[in-house]
Design a protein around this motif. Structure first.
Motif, short mmCIF file in Angstrom:
data_model
loop_
_atom_site.label_atom_id
_atom_site.label_comp_id
_atom_site.label_asym_id
_atom_site.label_seq_id
_atom_site.Cartn_x
_atom_site.Cartn_y
_atom_site.Cartn_z
N LEU A 36 32.85 -37.50 23.04
CA LEU A 36 32.30 -36.14 23.65
C LEU A 36 32.53 -34.77 23.07
CD1 LEU A 36 33.55 -37.64 27.30
CD2 LEU A 36 31.26 -37.97 26.23
N SER A 37 32.96 -34.68 21.92
CA SER A 37 33.24 -33.63 21.18
C SER A 37 32.09 -32.80 20.72
CB SER A 37 34.44 -33.84 20.08
OG SER A 37 33.82 -34.54 19.00
N ASN A 38 31.14 -33.00 21.14
CA ASN A 38 29.90 -32.31 20.86
C ASN A 38 29.78 -32.25 18.96
OD1 ASN A 38 27.70 -30.59 21.35
ND2 ASN A 38 28.73 -28.67 20.94
N LEU A 74 35.93 -37.91 41.12
CA LEU A 74 36.89 -36.81 42.03
C LEU A 74 36.59 -37.49 43.37
CD1 LEU A 74 35.39 -33.18 41.21
CD2 LEU A 74 37.49 -34.48 40.41
N LEU A 85 27.97 -37.29 29.34
CA LEU A 85 28.79 -36.34 30.47
C LEU A 85 28.24 -36.59 31.83
CD1 LEU A 85 29.02 -33.11 28.48
CD2 LEU A 85 30.96 -34.54 28.93
N TYR A 86 26.92 -37.11 31.76
CA TYR A 86 26.41 -37.33 33.20
C TYR A 86 26.30 -38.79 33.47
CZ TYR A 86 22.62 -38.40 29.80
OH TYR A 86 21.97 -38.76 28.59
N TYR A 95 28.53 -38.57 40.83
CA TYR A 95 28.40 -38.04 39.33
C TYR A 95 29.71 -36.98 39.23
CZ TYR A 95 23.90 -39.69 38.43
OH TYR A 95 22.85 -40.70 38.20
N ALA A 96 30.21 -36.44 40.18
CA ALA A 96 31.29 -35.64 40.13
C ALA A 96 32.58 -36.00 39.67
CB ALA A 96 31.49 -34.85 41.51
N SER A 97 32.81 -36.09 38.30
CA SER A 97 34.01 -36.33 37.75
C SER A 97 34.44 -35.49 36.75
CB SER A 97 33.75 -37.69 37.14
OG SER A 97 32.55 -37.42 35.92
N ASP A 98 35.82 -35.57 36.41
CA ASP A 98 36.36 -34.77 35.30
C ASP A 98 36.64 -35.46 33.96
OD1 ASP A 98 36.75 -32.39 36.75
OD2 ASP A 98 38.53 -32.97 37.67
N ILE A 99 36.45 -35.09 32.82
CA ILE A 99 36.74 -35.74 31.82
C ILE A 99 38.23 -35.83 31.29
CG2 ILE A 99 36.13 -35.60 29.13
CD1 ILE A 99 33.60 -35.75 30.97
N LYS A 103 37.27 -35.57 24.26
CA LYS A 103 36.75 -34.05 23.76
C LYS A 103 37.77 -33.73 22.57
CE LYS A 103 34.69 -31.58 26.16
NZ LYS A 103 33.34 -31.16 26.72
N SER B 160 30.75 -25.37 21.67
CA SER B 160 32.29 -25.36 21.24
C SER B 160 32.80 -24.21 20.63
CB SER B 160 31.91 -26.21 19.85
OG SER B 160 31.21 -27.52 19.98
N PRO B 185 23.65 -31.83 27.36
CA PRO B 185 25.04 -31.58 28.52
C PRO B 185 26.03 -30.80 28.02
CG PRO B 185 24.66 -33.91 27.24
CD PRO B 185 23.70 -33.05 26.65
N GLU B 186 26.50 -30.69 26.86
CA GLU B 186 27.64 -29.91 26.46
C GLU B 186 27.71 -28.42 26.97
OE1 GLU B 186 30.24 -31.65 25.31
OE2 GLU B 186 31.36 -29.59 25.16
N ARG B 218 24.91 -32.87 37.86
CA ARG B 218 25.33 -34.15 37.50
C ARG B 218 26.31 -33.96 36.33
NH1 ARG B 218 20.84 -38.68 36.55
NH2 ARG B 218 19.68 -38.70 38.67
N ILE B 219 25.88 -32.94 35.43
CA ILE B 219 26.80 -32.87 34.41
C ILE B 219 27.88 -32.28 34.59
CG2 ILE B 219 26.62 -31.36 32.02
CD1 ILE B 219 24.70 -33.57 32.13
N HIS B 221 29.52 -30.63 38.29
CA HIS B 221 29.72 -30.41 39.71
C HIS B 221 30.20 -29.00 39.98
CE1 HIS B 221 33.90 -30.99 39.54
NE2 HIS B 221 33.84 -31.77 38.68
#
Lengths: 113, 253
Positions: A36-38, A74, A85-86, A95-99, A103, B160, B185-186, B218-219, B221
Motif C-alpha cells: 500500500l506504499s503507492n 474501527l 485502501l477501500y 469501510y471505516a478502518s485504519d491501515i 505502507k 507520497s 485511493p492514495e 470508503r477510502i 472515513h
C-alpha cells in the motif's frame, strides 16, 4: 513517476551508509516495500535501472520484501488483510478502518565490501 | 568483529563468503570480507525531515499551510483566484504554485494582488519538501498568514510527499468520473478535505455526486467533503467557513 525520486532516495541513503562503513562496494541491498506504499513496481524497476547508473548501486543485487496490507476495522476491531485502501471489513462489512501495515518504504540492510 | 582475525573495528557484523573460508590465511587482504549494515531507514526520510522542518516553521509563525492536490483541470487555480479575491481583506495570503512548466498560474494569482512564488518542476511530477523550503526562504510569509501550496496537477505522485502542510485538500470536479477516489485511493486517503468543484455543471454531466462521496468516504472515513462551484459561488461559504475555523488566531501580545 515519483518512483525515480524514491530510487534516488535509496541511492543517497545507501551511499552514505556504505561510506560510513568505509566500504567501496555495495553487494546487496534489502528493501521493504509495502503493497500500500503507492509504489508501482514496474515503474520502480524502470526507475531503478536508470537511477542507479554510475552509482555504488549499479551492480548491487536487490531483494525486495513486499509487505502485505493489513487494516483494523474501527467498528468491530477485526484485523484483516487488504489489497486496496477501500476494501471493507470481511466480518462486518464496514469501510471505516485504519491501515496498520503495508505502507512501508524503507531500506532494511546492505551488504557492503 | 571477524571471529577469525578480529580485523573489523567498527562493530558491524562480519560475514564470510561461503566457499572462501580456506582462503582466509591472515594475509589481511580482506577483499572477501562482507559486512552487513543494518539501515532500517525510511526511503523518504530526507523529505520527511525537511517536511517536519517546514511544519515547525509554520507552527512557530502561526501559519496555516495547505497542500492543494488534484488532477489537471479540476479548478485548483480558479478556486484560489476566487478565494483570494473574496477573502483578501480578512487574511494575509501567500501562494506557492507548482507546475512542470510556465508561470501562467503564478500570473493569475499575482493578478489578485497576492504574493506568489512559482516552482517549475520541469520533468518532476510532484513538489517535495525541499522545494517548499527554498520557496519559503524567498517568500518569508508573515506571522498569522495563510499559505496555499498548489501542487502539480497529478493524483498519484504528490500523495507520497509530505510538504509540512497542516491540511491536504484534494479537489475533484464533476466533469471527472465519480470513480476517481477508487482509481486514485492514495490521494484521497492522505487528504483531510475533499472539494467537489464545478457543481454548476451537474445538470449536464452524468456524474453521480452521492456515489462520488460514498467512494471517497470508503477510502477515508475522516474526510470532510464540500461541494461547490467557483463559477456561481454556490457552496463557497462552506469552504470559507472551513478555512476560517482553521486559521490560527494571532498569539495574544
Amino acid at each position: 513517476m515519483h518512483e525515480l525520486s524514491v530510487v534516488m532516495g535509496i541511492v543517497s541513503i545507501a551511499t552514505e551508509k556504505a561510506r560510513e562503513a568505509e566500504a567501496s562496494v555495495i553487494d546487496e541491498i534489502e528493501l521493504d516495500i509495502g503493497k500500500l506504499s503507492n509504489i508501482e513496481m514496474d515503474a520502480f524497476e524502470f526507475a531503478w535501472e536508470q537511477g542507479v547508473k554510475e552509482t555504488m548501486l549499479e551492480n548491487t543485487v536487490k531483494t525486495i520484501h513486499r509487505i502485505e496490507g493489513k487494516a483494523k476495522c474501527l467498528a468491530c476491531k477485526t484485523e484483516f488483510a487488504i489489497e486496496q485502501l477501500y476494501d471493507p471489513c470481511p466480518v462486518c462489512g464496514q469501510y471505516a478502518s485504519d491501515i496498520i501495515q503495508g505502507k512501508e518504504l524503507r531500506i532494511k540492510s546492505l551488504v557492503v565490501n | 568483529m571477524c571471529a577469525t582475525c578480529g580485523c573489523d573495528s567498527n562493530g558491524n557484523i562480519t560475514l564470510h563468503e561461503p566457499g572462501h573460508e580456506e582462503e582466509h590465511h591472515h594475509d589481511h587482504s580482506h577483499s572477501h570480507e562482507k559486512k552487513i549494515v543494518e539501515v532500517e531507514q525510511d526511503i523518504l526520510h530526507q523529505n520527511n525531515l525537511l517536511a517536519e522542518r517546514n511544519r515547525g516553521y509554520f507552527e512557530a509563525k502561526n501559519i496555516l499551510a495547505m497542500n492543494l492536490v488534484s488532477s489537471p483541470g479540476s479548478g485548483k487555480t480558479a478556486l484560489l483566484e476566487r478565494t483570494l479575491t473574496d477573502l483578501k481583506r480578512q487574511f494575509d495570503f501567500y501562494v506557492i504554485e507548482g507546475d512542470q512548466q510556465t508561470h501562467l498560474d503564478a500570473d493569475r494569482i499575482h493578478a489578485t494582488g497576492t504574493r506568489v512564488v512559482q516552482i517549475n518542476t520541469k520533468k518532476g511530477c510532484h513538489l517535495d519538501a525541499h522545494m517548499i523550503l527554498h520557496a519559503l526562504q524567498g517568500m518569508k510569509p508573515k506571522e498569522n498568514s495563510v499559505l496555499f501550496i498548489e501542487n502539480v496537477g497529478n493524483l498519484v505522485c504528490p500523495a507520497s510527499f509530505d510538504l509540512g502542510e497542516k491540511e491536504r485538500v484534494v479537489i475533484m470536479s464533476v466533469t471527472e468520473g465519480e470513480d476517481k477516489p477508487l482509481k486514485y485511493p492514495e490521494m484521497f486517503h492522505t487528504s483531510t478535505l475533499c472539494i467537489i468543484n464545478k457543481t454548476d455543471l451537474l445538470p449536464y454531466v452524468p456524474f453521480n455526486i452521492e456515489k462520488a462521496k460514498e467512494y471517497a468516504r470508503r477510502i477515508n472515513h475522516r474526510l470532510t467533503i464540500i461541494e461547490l462551484s467557483c463559477l456561481t459561488g454556490e457552496g463557497l461559504h462552506q469552504w470559507y467557513d472551513w478555512l476560517r475555523a482553521r486559521v490560527p488566531l494571532p498569539e495574544p501580545a
